[in-house]
Design a protein around this motif. Structure first.
Motif, PDB file in Angstrom:
ATOM      1  N   MET A   1     123.028 -13.103 -52.940  1.00 48.84           N
ATOM      2  CA  MET A   1     121.624 -13.395 -52.668  1.00 48.84           C
ATOM      3  C   MET A   1     121.123 -12.428 -51.596  1.00 48.84           C
ATOM      4  O   MET A   1     121.808 -12.147 -50.627  1.00 48.84           O
ATOM      5  N   VAL A   2     119.916 -11.941 -51.757  1.00 47.66           N
ATOM      6  CA  VAL A   2     119.294 -11.046 -50.798  1.00 47.66           C
ATOM      7  C   VAL A   2     118.804 -11.858 -49.618  1.00 47.66           C
ATOM      8  O   VAL A   2     118.192 -12.906 -49.780  1.00 47.66           O
ATOM      9  N   LYS A   3     119.110 -11.387 -48.408  1.00 52.54           N
ATOM     10  CA  LYS A   3     118.650 -12.074 -47.216  1.00 52.54           C
ATOM     11  C   LYS A   3     117.498 -11.282 -46.610  1.00 52.54           C
ATOM     12  O   LYS A   3     117.697 -10.155 -46.161  1.00 52.54           O
ATOM     13  N   PRO A   4     116.295 -11.828 -46.586  1.00 47.28           N
ATOM     14  CA  PRO A   4     115.157 -11.121 -46.009  1.00 47.28           C
ATOM     15  C   PRO A   4     115.360 -10.863 -44.519  1.00 47.28           C
ATOM     16  O   PRO A   4     116.048 -11.619 -43.838  1.00 47.28           O
ATOM     17  N   LEU A  29     103.560 -10.262 -51.775  1.00 44.80           N
ATOM     18  CA  LEU A  29     103.671 -11.280 -50.723  1.00 44.80           C
ATOM     19  C   LEU A  29     104.059 -12.637 -51.306  1.00 44.80           C
ATOM     20  O   LEU A  29     104.853 -13.371 -50.709  1.00 44.80           O
ATOM     21  N   VAL A  30     103.503 -12.969 -52.464  1.00 44.25           N
ATOM     22  CA  VAL A  30     103.869 -14.227 -53.131  1.00 44.25           C
ATOM     23  C   VAL A  30     105.355 -14.209 -53.463  1.00 44.25           C
ATOM     24  O   VAL A  30     106.091 -15.162 -53.174  1.00 44.25           O
ATOM     25  N   LEU A  31     105.825 -13.118 -54.050  1.00 41.30           N
ATOM     26  CA  LEU A  31     107.232 -12.993 -54.403  1.00 41.30           C
ATOM     27  C   LEU A  31     108.114 -13.033 -53.155  1.00 41.30           C
ATOM     28  O   LEU A  31     109.139 -13.710 -53.127  1.00 41.30           O
ATOM     29  N   ARG A  38     113.619 -19.517 -50.762  1.00 45.44           N
ATOM     30  CA  ARG A  38     114.936 -19.771 -51.361  1.00 45.44           C
ATOM     31  C   ARG A  38     116.058 -19.466 -50.382  1.00 45.44           C
ATOM     32  O   ARG A  38     117.023 -20.212 -50.285  1.00 45.44           O
ATOM     33  N   ALA A  39     115.934 -18.339 -49.662  1.00 44.13           N
ATOM     34  CA  ALA A  39     116.978 -17.940 -48.714  1.00 44.13           C
ATOM     35  C   ALA A  39     117.102 -18.952 -47.578  1.00 44.13           C
ATOM     36  O   ALA A  39     118.185 -19.160 -47.049  1.00 44.13           O
ATOM     37  N   GLU A  46     103.762 -19.579 -48.017  1.00 42.93           N
ATOM     38  CA  GLU A  46     102.460 -19.073 -48.449  1.00 42.93           C
ATOM     39  C   GLU A  46     102.257 -17.639 -47.955  1.00 42.93           C
ATOM     40  O   GLU A  46     102.604 -17.323 -46.813  1.00 42.93           O
ATOM     41  N   PRO A  47     101.701 -16.784 -48.802  1.00 42.11           N
ATOM     42  CA  PRO A  47     101.505 -15.385 -48.412  1.00 42.11           C
ATOM     43  C   PRO A  47     100.749 -15.214 -47.093  1.00 42.11           C
ATOM     44  O   PRO A  47     101.104 -14.360 -46.285  1.00 42.11           O
ATOM     45  N   VAL A  48      99.758 -16.023 -46.875  1.00 48.86           N
ATOM     46  CA  VAL A  48      98.963 -15.879 -45.650  1.00 48.86           C
ATOM     47  C   VAL A  48      99.821 -16.111 -44.399  1.00 48.86           C
ATOM     48  O   VAL A  48      99.558 -15.529 -43.350  1.00 48.86           O
ATOM     49  N   ARG A  49     100.868 -16.910 -44.519  1.00 47.90           N
ATOM     50  CA  ARG A  49     101.748 -17.175 -43.374  1.00 47.90           C
ATOM     51  C   ARG A  49     102.750 -16.047 -43.137  1.00 47.90           C
ATOM     52  O   ARG A  49     103.457 -16.039 -42.151  1.00 47.90           O
TER      53      ARG A  49
END
Length: 74
Positions: A1-4, A29-31, A38-39, A46-49
């Motif tokens: 899994m990719v960790k942001p 941003l949504v993705l 998930r991570a 939310e994208p705005v956050r």
């Protein structure tokens, strides 16, 4: 899994800003919010956050900005 590389956004008193985003950037941003959620074992963020923490991280890691901020903008 990719960790942001970005932590979930902290709750803070916001300042309201209005901005228009290109559709492609909004989709990204949504993705990113879905991947971040998930991570972290949560639902999508939310994208705005995401905008503030992304900008903060960008500014914190930009060497040119750090130099200019210290007054050594050579």
């Amino acid at each position: 899994m990719v960790k942001p590389k970005l932590a979930p956004p902290a709750d803070d008193k916001p300042v309201k800003v209005t901005v228009e985003l290109p559709a492609g950037l909004h989709r990204d941003l949504v993705l990113f919010g879905e991947i971040l959620g998930r991570a972290g074992g949560q639902g999508a963020v939310e994208p705005v956050r995401l905008i503030v923490p992304i900008l903060e991280r960008f500014l914190a890691t930009d060497r040119g900005f750090a130099k200019a901020r210290k007054g050594d903008g050579k």
